[in-house]
Enzyme design. Structure first.
Site, PDB file in Angstrom:
ATOM      1  N   LEU A  50     -12.243 -14.769 -30.418  1.00 14.81           N
ATOM      2  CA  LEU A  50     -10.813 -14.844 -30.098  1.00 14.81           C
ATOM      3  C   LEU A  50     -10.493 -13.801 -29.026  1.00 14.81           C
ATOM      4  CD1 LEU A  50      -9.189 -15.244 -33.637  1.00 14.81           C
ATOM      5  CD2 LEU A  50      -9.264 -16.947 -31.801  1.00 14.81           C
ATOM      6  N   LYS A  63     -11.243  -2.963 -17.075  1.00 22.93           N
ATOM      7  CA  LYS A  63     -10.280  -1.865 -16.867  1.00 22.93           C
ATOM      8  C   LYS A  63     -10.677  -0.652 -17.687  1.00 22.93           C
ATOM      9  CE  LYS A  63      -8.691  -5.192 -14.763  1.00 22.93           C
ATOM     10  NZ  LYS A  63      -9.682  -6.079 -14.291  1.00 22.93           N
ATOM     11  N   GLY A 198     -16.643 -10.150  -2.312  1.00 24.77           N
ATOM     12  CA  GLY A 198     -15.651  -9.076  -2.175  1.00 24.77           C
ATOM     13  C   GLY A 198     -14.272  -9.538  -2.589  1.00 24.77           C
ATOM     14  N   GLY A 199     -14.194 -10.292  -3.686  1.00 18.56           N
ATOM     15  CA  GLY A 199     -12.903 -10.670  -4.255  1.00 18.56           C
ATOM     16  C   GLY A 199     -12.466  -9.598  -5.255  1.00 18.56           C
ATOM     17  N   GLU A 220     -19.811  -9.789   1.567  1.00 18.15           N
ATOM     18  CA  GLU A 220     -18.753 -10.802   1.460  1.00 18.15           C
ATOM     19  C   GLU A 220     -18.942 -11.870   2.545  1.00 18.15           C
ATOM     20  OE1 GLU A 220     -16.010 -11.810  -0.385  1.00 18.15           O
ATOM     21  OE2 GLU A 220     -15.889 -13.309   1.198  1.00 18.15           O
ATOM     22  N   VAL A 254     -25.811 -14.436   2.273  1.00 19.68           N
ATOM     23  CA  VAL A 254     -26.960 -13.870   1.558  1.00 19.68           C
ATOM     24  C   VAL A 254     -28.015 -14.963   1.446  1.00 19.68           C
ATOM     25  CG1 VAL A 254     -25.794 -12.044   0.260  1.00 19.68           C
ATOM     26  CG2 VAL A 254     -25.799 -14.352  -0.646  1.00 19.68           C
ATOM     27  N   HIS A 467      13.580  10.106  -8.214  1.00 17.65           N
ATOM     28  CA  HIS A 467      12.823  11.038  -7.370  1.00 17.65           C
ATOM     29  C   HIS A 467      12.259  12.155  -8.239  1.00 17.65           C
ATOM     30  CE1 HIS A 467      11.758  13.503  -3.910  1.00 17.65           C
ATOM     31  NE2 HIS A 467      12.313  14.525  -4.550  1.00 17.65           N
TER      32      HIS A 467
END
Ligand code: NAI
Length: 488
Positions: A50, A63, A198-199, A220, A254, A467
């Protein structure tokens, strides 16, 4: 099929639901949760885990490992902030990737438990096995052993996702040649690596590996990396990568690789077989896109069509040619992003409930790429807007002049806004917002809203930015488009 028609199919082994979802990734579980929240009796079929690609071999692990890269950078840069360890002039942190993998797995496990609990909390019946849709809305669930379970429902949502694409000459063996599936479980960083593609994935991995201390070459095929991004953004990433020692070759082909006892030699060149360059590496990462898994959903005896790229064909309401059957997520030809999958999963349930939701617009969804520097955007690029026939006004501002960016020591990058030029020559409707730089994935929100609310430059320029923040640069860009630039 209606409930009475389903009942007429009969058979004690046929389990009835109102909605059956095939695939438990973000798109599928979003459909299941939304359907259950609306009071439908929902069955969800998942053959693996899942959470799907996003949770197990995509967004979340990538990440997580990129966060390890960010921590390494922060520690290395600590002396510049006056932070050190007594007796050491420099801090030279070491990477224990297997420890990082343990942390990664904890995050994944926690999120997987969360999804499981959410589904259980809404009484969704989860079936473990491979679901195949056949005639009359019957889904046969193969449990890998024993008899299949047959389920049937008035509505079926196909959410079978995608898998990494591979290329000829680079057979994936999990050791020398890997895709994202294997890469995200490496317990050691390679010394020398070639990343093909290169995505978004290729750039995130190249960036991560450079922070890990690997020597990285990015290969790429297109003329520039990040081809879906605005060209100024792609150029900024390329410049930043070059500064960080990542070698970038674009516009190349390549040709293959030759393994030896110490690694493998990748052959690439500007054109087929001409001027071949050889590059010796320990690892080749293939990141050349993802193939939709339309063909894995069965579909024999149905009117559901799969195109030659593997996408399930749908209309703008994500309906297939089989009445009552929808397809969502990576398996349809919309941006292959988890958050688009969530939105599509929720959309189709509202559609089947007769709520007439507004179809999703693929051209304005938010995009976030977690390389260093990060990239985030929504809406049309400058060239895309011109191609679409708009007369545009564009403004770009660099983080180099932003106080918070200086404080962070992250001054690379820019904010670029593409607006439609009004009859008086002034910038009017905001068509695209493009960010590259520090924490831009967390800054995109207001740009995304501006594009999708079809706001004008004047409307957005009227708002105050706090700011000192990085988001002041977005405000400054709007002010300059409105003719009232403050800091430039
Ligand atoms: P992609 O389609 O974004 O990029 C693949 C790249 O490989 C393209 O630039 C293409 O020109 C290049 N390529 C293709 N064949 C090649 C070859 N033989 N030699 C050299 N280059 C070649 O696919 P990617 O990066 O694999 O990602 C897959 C999907 O997942 C995409 O839709 C992407 O947007 C999504 N994704 C999004 C992320 C994010 O938003 N942070 C992160 C990871 C993936």
């Amino acid at each position: 099929m209606t409930r009475p028609e389903i009942a007429a199919l009969g058979g004690s082994s046929l389990v009835q639901h109102d909605l059956v979802v095939v695939g438990g990734g973000p798109a599928g579980y979003a459909a299941a949760l939304t359907g259950a929240a609306a009071g439908l009796d929902v069955g969800l079929v998942e053959e693996h885990l899942l959470g799907g690609t996003c949770l197990h071999v995509g967004c979340i692990p990538a990440k997580e490992l990129l966060e390890t890269a960010a921590v390494l950078r922060t520690v290395r840069e600590a002396p510049a902030f006056g932070v050190g360890i007594p007796g050491f002039d420099n801090i030279d942190p070491v990477l224990d990737l297997s420890a990082s993998q343990v942390r990664k797995q904890k995050v994944i496990d926690g999120l997987e438990r969360g999804v499981t609990a959410l589904l259980a909390g809404r009484d969704v019946t989860v079936y473990e096995g491979t679901g195949r849709l056949g005639a009359a809305h019957v889904v046969s669930i193969d449990h890998f052993a024993g008899d299949p379970t047959l389920v049937v429902a008035e509505h079926v949502v196909l959410a079978t996702g995608s898998s990494p694409r591979t290329i000829p000459g680079f057979d994936v063996d999990g050791t020398l040649v890997v895709t994202s599936d294997e890469f995200l479980s490496l317990s050691e960083a390679p010394q020398r690596v070639a990343v093909i593609g290169g995505g978004a994935i290729g750039c995130e991995f190249a960036s991560m590996l450079a922070d890990y201390g690997s020597s990285v070459t990015l290969l790429e095929a297109a003329s520039e990396i990040l081809s879906g991004c605005d060209s100024d953004v792609a150029k900024a990433v390329r410049r930043a990568f070059l500064k960080r020692g990542i070698e970038v070759h674009s516009g190349i082909a390549v040709h293959g690789h030759d393994p030896d006892s110490a690694g493998t030699t990748v052959r690439f060149g500007p054109t087929d077989d001409a001027d071949v360059t050889e590059l010796h590496v320990d690892l080749v990462v293939v990141a050349v896109g993802r193939r939709p898994r339309g063909d894995s959903a069965g579909l024999i005896g149905t009117r559901v069509a799969v195109d030659d790229r593997g996408f399930i064909e749908v209309d703008e309401r994500l309906r297939t040619a089989e009445p009552g059957v929808y397809a969502v997520g990576d398996v349809v030809d919309t941006p292959q992003l988890a958050h688009v999958g969530f939105a599509e999963g929720m959309f189709v349930v509202r559609d089947m409930l007769g709520e007439s939701p507004i179809p999703l617009d693929s051209t304005t969804v938010p995009w976030c790429i977690y390389s260093h520097p990060e990239v985030a955007f929504a809406g049309l690029t400058e060239s895309g807007a011109i191609e679409a026939g708009y007369d545009v006004v564009v403004s770009s501002h660099r983080f180099a002049g932003n106080g918070r960016a200086m404080i962070l020591g992250e001054i690379e990058g820019l904010v670029k806004v593409v607006a439609e030029k009004g009859l008086n020559g002034r910038a009017e409707r905001i068509l695209g917002v493009h960010l590259v730089g520090p924490w831009v994935t967390e800054q995109l929100g207001q740009g995304y809203l501006a594009v999708n609310w079809e706001a004008t430059v004047d409307e957005v320029a009227a708002f105050i930015q706090p700011h000192p923040t990085l988001s002041e640069l977005f405000g400054e860009t709007m002010l300059s488009l409105a003719g009232r630039a403050l800091h430039s």
